[in-house]
Design a protein around this motif. Structure first.
Motif, PDB file in Angstrom:
ATOM      1  N   THR A 194       8.036   8.295   4.994  1.00 34.04           N
ATOM      2  CA  THR A 194       7.524   7.530   3.869  1.00 34.04           C
ATOM      3  C   THR A 194       7.666   8.399   2.628  1.00 34.04           C
ATOM      4  OG1 THR A 194       5.924   6.330   5.226  1.00 34.04           O
ATOM      5  CG2 THR A 194       5.515   6.408   2.854  1.00 34.04           C
ATOM      6  N   PHE A 195       8.382   7.910   1.634  1.00 32.60           N
ATOM      7  CA  PHE A 195       8.684   8.711   0.449  1.00 32.60           C
ATOM      8  C   PHE A 195       7.743   8.394  -0.708  1.00 32.60           C
ATOM      9  CE2 PHE A 195      12.618  10.965   1.277  1.00 32.60           C
ATOM     10  CZ  PHE A 195      13.130  10.314   2.390  1.00 32.60           C
ATOM     11  N   GLY A 196       7.493   9.411  -1.549  1.00 33.69           N
ATOM     12  CA  GLY A 196       6.864   9.200  -2.830  1.00 33.69           C
ATOM     13  C   GLY A 196       7.882   8.595  -3.787  1.00 33.69           C
ATOM     14  N   LYS A 197       7.439   8.264  -5.007  1.00 36.30           N
ATOM     15  CA  LYS A 197       8.317   7.575  -5.942  1.00 36.30           C
ATOM     16  C   LYS A 197       9.254   8.505  -6.701  1.00 36.30           C
ATOM     17  CE  LYS A 197       5.559   3.431  -6.596  1.00 36.30           C
ATOM     18  NZ  LYS A 197       4.972   2.468  -7.556  1.00 36.30           N
ATOM     19  N   GLY A 198       9.070   9.794  -6.558  1.00 38.62           N
ATOM     20  CA  GLY A 198       9.998  10.740  -7.170  1.00 38.62           C
ATOM     21  C   GLY A 198       9.517  11.307  -8.487  1.00 38.62           C
ATOM     22  N   ILE A 256       7.215  27.735 -14.390  1.00 38.72           N
ATOM     23  CA  ILE A 256       6.877  27.235 -13.054  1.00 38.72           C
ATOM     24  C   ILE A 256       6.792  25.710 -13.105  1.00 38.72           C
ATOM     25  CG2 ILE A 256       5.180  27.282 -11.188  1.00 38.72           C
ATOM     26  CD1 ILE A 256       4.224  29.987 -12.272  1.00 38.72           C
ATOM     27  N   SER A 257       7.502  25.068 -12.203  1.00 39.44           N
ATOM     28  CA  SER A 257       7.432  23.609 -12.076  1.00 39.44           C
ATOM     29  C   SER A 257       6.507  23.285 -10.909  1.00 39.44           C
ATOM     30  CB  SER A 257       8.821  23.031 -11.801  1.00 39.44           C
ATOM     31  OG  SER A 257       9.742  23.409 -12.804  1.00 39.44           O
ATOM     32  N   ILE A 258       5.595  22.346 -11.139  1.00 41.42           N
ATOM     33  CA  ILE A 258       4.658  21.958 -10.087  1.00 41.42           C
ATOM     34  C   ILE A 258       4.660  20.448  -9.944  1.00 41.42           C
ATOM     35  CG2 ILE A 258       2.273  22.012  -9.271  1.00 41.42           C
ATOM     36  CD1 ILE A 258       1.867  24.523 -10.992  1.00 41.42           C
ATOM     37  N   ILE A 259       4.900  19.986  -8.733  1.00 45.73           N
ATOM     38  CA  ILE A 259       4.902  18.555  -8.433  1.00 45.73           C
ATOM     39  C   ILE A 259       3.904  18.327  -7.310  1.00 45.73           C
ATOM     40  CG2 ILE A 259       6.294  16.565  -7.766  1.00 45.73           C
ATOM     41  CD1 ILE A 259       8.776  18.194  -8.659  1.00 45.73           C
ATOM     42  N   ASN A 260       3.087  17.298  -7.461  1.00 46.74           N
ATOM     43  CA  ASN A 260       2.009  17.064  -6.510  1.00 46.74           C
ATOM     44  C   ASN A 260       2.187  15.766  -5.736  1.00 46.74           C
ATOM     45  OD1 ASN A 260       0.285  19.357  -7.409  1.00 46.74           O
ATOM     46  ND2 ASN A 260       0.290  18.199  -9.313  1.00 46.74           N
ATOM     47  N   CYS A 261       1.708  15.779  -4.505  1.00 43.36           N
ATOM     48  CA  CYS A 261       1.704  14.571  -3.689  1.00 43.36           C
ATOM     49  C   CYS A 261       0.388  14.455  -2.928  1.00 43.36           C
ATOM     50  CB  CYS A 261       2.872  14.550  -2.706  1.00 43.36           C
ATOM     51  SG  CYS A 261       4.416  14.057  -3.494  1.00 43.36           S
ATOM     52  N   ALA A 262      -0.074  13.233  -2.782  1.00 42.04           N
ATOM     53  CA  ALA A 262      -1.282  12.959  -2.014  1.00 42.04           C
ATOM     54  C   ALA A 262      -0.959  11.891  -0.984  1.00 42.04           C
ATOM     55  CB  ALA A 262      -2.399  12.480  -2.936  1.00 42.04           C
ATOM     56  N   TYR A 263      -1.530  12.038   0.187  1.00 39.54           N
ATOM     57  CA  TYR A 263      -1.257  11.067   1.243  1.00 39.54           C
ATOM     58  C   TYR A 263      -2.558  10.495   1.778  1.00 39.54           C
ATOM     59  CZ  TYR A 263      -2.336  14.984   4.394  1.00 39.54           C
ATOM     60  OH  TYR A 263      -2.940  16.035   5.040  1.00 39.54           O
ATOM     61  N   GLU A 264      -2.430   9.349   2.453  1.00 35.32           N
ATOM     62  CA  GLU A 264      -3.626   8.658   2.937  1.00 35.32           C
ATOM     63  C   GLU A 264      -3.767   8.739   4.459  1.00 35.32           C
ATOM     64  OE1 GLU A 264      -2.969   5.413  -0.664  1.00 35.32           O
ATOM     65  OE2 GLU A 264      -2.978   4.762   1.426  1.00 35.32           O
ATOM     66  N   ASN A 265      -2.636   8.755   5.155  1.00 36.35           N
ATOM     67  CA  ASN A 265      -2.669   8.698   6.613  1.00 36.35           C
ATOM     68  C   ASN A 265      -2.897  10.097   7.184  1.00 36.35           C
ATOM     69  OD1 ASN A 265      -2.191   8.368   9.335  1.00 36.35           O
ATOM     70  ND2 ASN A 265      -0.397   7.062   9.055  1.00 36.35           N
ATOM     71  N   GLN A 315       0.852  -1.196   0.000  1.00 32.22           N
ATOM     72  CA  GLN A 315       0.000   0.000   0.000  1.00 32.22           C
ATOM     73  C   GLN A 315       0.890   1.249   0.000  1.00 32.22           C
ATOM     74  OE1 GLN A 315      -2.421   0.421   3.464  1.00 32.22           O
ATOM     75  NE2 GLN A 315      -3.495   2.195   2.699  1.00 32.22           N
ATOM     76  N   GLN A 316       0.714   2.070  -1.038  1.00 33.73           N
ATOM     77  CA  GLN A 316       1.545   3.251  -1.140  1.00 33.73           C
ATOM     78  C   GLN A 316       0.872   4.376  -0.378  1.00 33.73           C
ATOM     79  OE1 GLN A 316       2.132   4.618  -5.105  1.00 33.73           O
ATOM     80  NE2 GLN A 316       3.501   6.272  -4.509  1.00 33.73           N
ATOM     81  N   GLN A 317       1.528   4.888   0.637  1.00 39.96           N
ATOM     82  CA  GLN A 317       0.906   5.885   1.489  1.00 39.96           C
ATOM     83  C   GLN A 317       1.081   7.299   0.965  1.00 39.96           C
ATOM     84  OE1 GLN A 317       0.825   5.461   5.739  1.00 39.96           O
ATOM     85  NE2 GLN A 317       2.127   3.647   5.593  1.00 39.96           N
ATOM     86  N   VAL A 318       2.084   7.515   0.115  1.00 39.81           N
ATOM     87  CA  VAL A 318       2.319   8.832  -0.468  1.00 39.81           C
ATOM     88  C   VAL A 318       2.441   8.668  -1.976  1.00 39.81           C
ATOM     89  CG1 VAL A 318       3.829  10.837  -0.539  1.00 39.81           C
ATOM     90  CG2 VAL A 318       3.517   9.608   1.608  1.00 39.81           C
ATOM     91  N   LYS A 319       1.498   9.257  -2.695  1.00 40.83           N
ATOM     92  CA  LYS A 319       1.483   9.145  -4.155  1.00 40.83           C
ATOM     93  C   LYS A 319       1.956  10.448  -4.775  1.00 40.83           C
ATOM     94  CE  LYS A 319      -2.154   5.670  -4.395  1.00 40.83           C
ATOM     95  NZ  LYS A 319      -3.468   5.286  -4.948  1.00 40.83           N
ATOM     96  N   GLN A 320       2.940  10.353  -5.647  1.00 41.51           N
ATOM     97  CA  GLN A 320       3.573  11.533  -6.230  1.00 41.51           C
ATOM     98  C   GLN A 320       3.367  11.556  -7.742  1.00 41.51           C
ATOM     99  OE1 GLN A 320       7.650  11.972  -4.965  1.00 41.51           O
ATOM    100  NE2 GLN A 320       8.097  13.591  -6.434  1.00 41.51           N
ATOM    101  N   SER A 321       3.101  12.741  -8.255  1.00 42.29           N
ATOM    102  CA  SER A 321       2.945  12.895  -9.708  1.00 42.29           C
ATOM    103  C   SER A 321       3.398  14.286 -10.125  1.00 42.29           C
ATOM    104  CB  SER A 321       1.476  12.686 -10.099  1.00 42.29           C
ATOM    105  OG  SER A 321       0.653  13.674  -9.485  1.00 42.29           O
ATOM    106  N   PRO A 322       3.865  14.434 -11.381  1.00 36.26           N
ATOM    107  CA  PRO A 322       4.083  13.381 -12.369  1.00 36.26           C
ATOM    108  C   PRO A 322       5.388  12.635 -12.114  1.00 36.26           C
ATOM    109  CG  PRO A 322       4.801  15.471 -13.259  1.00 36.26           C
ATOM    110  CD  PRO A 322       4.260  15.774 -11.885  1.00 36.26           C
TER     111      PRO A 322
END
Lengths: 111, 117
Positions: free
Chosen positions: A100-104, A18-27, A1-8
């Motif tokens: 807990t890290f996102g995938k980068g 402008i560079s924009i990177i997003n992350c979503a978490y569950e906990n 279960q991935q707790q931190v989802k990173q995109s793109p």
């Protein structure tokens, strides 16, 4: 279960953009949200971090925006430069627990 | 200050061989960590330690062992190398004042690139 989802996964931005990177978490117990920057052949290094009592934190050209209700946070790099080309990781932790890290996200800023 | 130092930087192992990845820090940090980084997969925690004599498993501990006899050193041992252990390994450290204190910045070493053939 991935707790931190990173995109793109990867991002190409023109110099000055402008560079924009997003992350979503569950906990919902997470209370520390850092961003790490990693250059090729190097270890990650802390770039900027935020705690959930504020909605935004700015350090120079780097800004974290935090949306507690949506369980999302993002990194904005203003006036992106070729020297910003790197891999960026979002992360989260609760209390004194481990990160807990996102995938980068591989960012390339074209000249 | 050297920060977090890892040795070796590169290593090629044959299947079934053993090796120890060395990590030392000079910041008097109580927490130390081992992560592996695979392309597109982020950083996965292998083991961590909250102080000398105390270690605990992370997300992907199988095939690895650790020990923490001093505050400064946190070696990672691979007993029977397998191709699935081909990765870049990072050691990190941080300081936490106690269970009531929040996580602080983690400082990473330069990494060890390991190839198992």
């Amino acid at each position: 279960q991935q707790q931190v989802k990173q995109s793109p996964q990867s991002l190409i931005v023109q110099k000055g953009g402008i560079s924009i990177i997003n992350c979503a978490y569950e906990n919902t117990a997470f209370d520390y949200f850092p961003w790490y920057q990693q250059f090729p052949g190097k270890g990650p290094a802390l770039l900027i971090a935020i705690r959930p009592d504020v909605s935004e934190k700015k350090e120079g050209r780097f800004t974290i925006s935090f949306n507690k209700s949506a369980k999302q946070f993002s990194l904005h790099i203003m006036d992106s430069q070729p020297g910003d080309s790197a891999t960026y990781f979002c992360a989260a932790s609760r209390g004194y627990s481990t990160l807990t890290f996102g995938k980068g996200t591989m960012l390339l800023v074209s000249p | 200050n050297a920060g977090v130092t890892q040795t070796p930087k590169f290593r090629i192992l044959k299947i079934g061989q053993s090796m120890t990845l060395q990590c030392t820090q000079d910041m008097n940090h109580n927490y130390m960590y081992w992560y592996r980084q695979d392309p597109g997969m982020g950083l996965k925690l292998i083991y961590y330690s909250v102080g000398a004599g105390i270690t605990d498993k992370g997300e992907v501990p199988n095939g690895y062992n650790v020990s923490r006899s001093t505050t400064e050193d946190f070696p990672l041992r691979l007993e029977l190398a397998a191709p699935s252990q081909t990765s870049v390994y990072f050691c990190a450290s941080s300081i936490t004042q106690g269970s009531w204190q929040p996580t602080t910045e983690a400082f990473f070493g330069q990494g060890t690139r390991l190839t198992v053939v």
